[in-house]
Scaffold this active site. Structure first.
Site, PDB file in Angstrom:
ATOM      1  N   LYS A  47      38.186  35.717   9.313  1.00 14.62           N
ATOM      2  CA  LYS A  47      37.463  35.817   8.045  1.00 14.62           C
ATOM      3  C   LYS A  47      35.993  35.575   8.262  1.00 14.62           C
ATOM      4  O   LYS A  47      35.643  34.611   8.939  1.00 14.62           O
ATOM      5  CB  LYS A  47      38.020  34.747   7.099  1.00 14.62           C
ATOM      6  CG  LYS A  47      37.309  34.630   5.786  1.00 14.62           C
ATOM      7  CD  LYS A  47      37.842  33.471   5.018  1.00 14.62           C
ATOM      8  CE  LYS A  47      37.008  33.323   3.767  1.00 14.62           C
ATOM      9  NZ  LYS A  47      37.271  32.085   3.092  1.00 14.62           N
TER      10      LYS A  47
ATOM     11  N   GLU B 130      39.730  28.760  18.754  1.00 14.13           N
ATOM     12  CA  GLU B 130      40.187  28.295  17.434  1.00 14.13           C
ATOM     13  C   GLU B 130      41.600  28.795  17.149  1.00 14.13           C
ATOM     14  O   GLU B 130      42.462  28.051  16.685  1.00 14.13           O
ATOM     15  CB  GLU B 130      39.252  28.806  16.325  1.00 14.13           C
ATOM     16  CG  GLU B 130      37.971  28.000  16.126  1.00 14.13           C
ATOM     17  CD  GLU B 130      38.216  26.668  15.422  1.00 14.13           C
ATOM     18  OE1 GLU B 130      39.360  26.336  15.101  1.00 14.13           O
ATOM     19  OE2 GLU B 130      37.228  25.949  15.195  1.00 14.13           O
TER      20      GLU B 130
ATOM     21  N   LYS C 272      37.281  31.206  11.038  1.00 18.51           N
ATOM     22  CA  LYS C 272      36.537  31.357   9.790  1.00 18.51           C
ATOM     23  C   LYS C 272      35.074  31.060  10.068  1.00 18.51           C
ATOM     24  O   LYS C 272      34.719  29.965  10.504  1.00 18.51           O
ATOM     25  CB  LYS C 272      37.083  30.407   8.729  1.00 18.51           C
ATOM     26  CG  LYS C 272      36.281  30.443   7.425  1.00 18.51           C
ATOM     27  CD  LYS C 272      36.934  29.633   6.328  1.00 18.51           C
ATOM     28  CE  LYS C 272      36.060  29.608   5.087  1.00 18.51           C
ATOM     29  NZ  LYS C 272      36.674  28.855   3.990  1.00 18.51           N
TER      30      LYS C 272
HETATM   31  C1  PBG Z   1      36.846  27.783   0.829  1.00 21.55           C
HETATM   32  C2  PBG Z   1      37.024  29.249   0.795  1.00 21.55           C
HETATM   33  C3  PBG Z   1      35.971  30.145   0.751  1.00 21.55           C
HETATM   34  C4  PBG Z   1      36.541  31.411   0.710  1.00 21.55           C
HETATM   35  C5  PBG Z   1      37.914  31.258   0.737  1.00 21.55           C
HETATM   36  N1  PBG Z   1      38.191  29.896   0.807  1.00 21.55           N
HETATM   37  C6  PBG Z   1      34.528  29.929   0.646  1.00 21.55           C
HETATM   38  C7  PBG Z   1      33.810  29.086   1.570  1.00 21.55           C
HETATM   39  O1  PBG Z   1      34.283  28.728   2.647  1.00 21.55           O
HETATM   40  O2  PBG Z   1      32.692  28.737   1.212  1.00 21.55           O
HETATM   41  C8  PBG Z   1      35.748  32.677   0.658  1.00 21.55           C
HETATM   42  C9  PBG Z   1      36.437  33.851   0.135  1.00 21.55           C
HETATM   43  C10 PBG Z   1      35.551  34.978  -0.253  1.00 21.55           C
HETATM   44  O3  PBG Z   1      34.326  34.985  -0.060  1.00 21.55           O
HETATM   45  O4  PBG Z   1      36.113  35.931  -0.807  1.00 21.55           O
HETATM   46  N2  PBG Z   1      37.841  27.038   0.589  1.00 21.55           N
END
Ligand code: PBG
Length: 326
Positions: A248, A233, A195
């Protein structure tokens, strides 16, 4: 393979040919629809940066889940927006927290839907960071404890898959251990493994009201420049017991999706995040491109790169299009 003996255009001459020789298929079975749930009744609060998406109270969430089901979608991913936030994000792991109640309600009222829950504290903390903050830093190991409690409360409420998105080191192992100790050994973990600290989460932070109140998330989410580290990771999360790994965002990271699939050959999800969705919607609203085509092209590209599951705000729209198409 030489011209003129070979002419690759022969197999793409019309729609029937193109369909027959299409290498990558999209199916509603592979879509997971993210949904935002908040307390109240009859609440359907539009998210301005994400047209067609809403913060929903549980009663309307149920309607939305039923609609997704009727379109052939098999999974939803739940995010909670609590009424009150505090330093330790305690609503995130409360037994009667908003996500816990939403899960129970879906399990009671809708059959045949896989409920995935996002495990992270940022929606529940007053400072908006994904863990326990001290002296301006997120403390890794103390956060693991809270994430494990959150995961346990989701699974106990009936969540089918637990999806930690916080990016603390060791959280998959900690959550796996907690679930196992509580006889929840059959609940799989979908780890947000690679992520990245991405600007493409912007619209989501409006949707989930989870913007960090100071600083950014770069000390725990990954540097967008790092591909080899993404592999490490994923490797660690698999070693700790992740059943499904995730990359992601998706579109700016297709190379990572490709490498992860090739290297590990594990069930792989890709999150087509809020900014990727909003870009297409905005350009389409301005008449700058065909939004439907851009949607199908984006999802197909993510599948082609190697993702098995697509987490996308387009899930309903794309499923509708696929149903029409068949
Ligand atoms: C955080 C989380 C995020 C997203 C999913 N879970 C945002 C972040 O890390 O700031 C982003 C999902 C998206 O942008 O559609 N728990």
């Amino acid at each position: 393979m030489n011209f003129p003996r070979y002419r690759l255009r022969r197999l793409r001459k019309d729609d029937l040919f193109r369909r027959m020789f299409r290498e990558t298929q999209l199916r509603p079975d592979d879509f997971i629809l993210p949904l935002f749930v908040r307390p109240g009744k009859g609440v359907k609060q539009p998210i301005s940066s994400m047209p067609g998406n809403f913060q929903l109270s549980i009663d309307l969430l149920i309607k939305e889940v039923k609609e997704a089901k009727s379109l052939g979608i098999l999974g939803v991913l739940l995010f909670g927006i609590p009424d009150k936030k505090d330093e330790m994000g305690s609503e995130g792991y409360a037994d009667d927290g908003i996500v816990q109640r939403a899960v129970r309600s879906i399990k009671e009222k809708v059959d045949g839907m896989i409920v995935v829950t996002d495990v992270c504290l940022c929606e529940y903390t007053s400072h908006g960071h994904c863990g326990v903050v001290r002296d301006g830093r997120v403390i890794n190991d103390e956060t693991l404890e809270l994430l494990s409690r959150q995961a346990l409360s989701h699974a106990a409420a009936g969540a089918d898959i637990i999806a930690p998105s916080d990016m603390m080191d060791g959280r998959v192992g900690a959550i796996r251990k907690t679930l196992d100790e509580n006889r929840l050994e059959d609940v799989p973990i979908m780890a947000y493994a690679a992520k990245f600290a991405s600007s493409f989460y912007g619209p989501f932070r409006e949707a989930a009201e989870s913007k960090p109140q100071f600083g950014d998330r770069k000390a725990y989410q990954m540097d967008p420049a790092n591909g080899d580290e993404a592999i490490r990771e994923v490797e660690l999360d698999i070693a700790e017991g992740a059943d499904i790994v995730m990359v992601k965002p998706a579109l700016p990271y297709l190379d990572i999706i490709y490498r992860v699939k090739k290297t590990f050959n594990r069930p792989l999800a890709a999150y087509n995040v809020s900014g990727e969705f909003s870009m297409v919607k905005a350009a389409s609203q301005l008449g700058w491109m065909d939004g439907e085509l851009a949607m199908m092209e984006s999802l197909t590209a993510i599948r082609r790169a190697g993702a098995d599951l697509l987490i996308t705000y387009f899930a309903k729209e794309a499923a509708r299009k696929l149903v029409k198409f068949q």
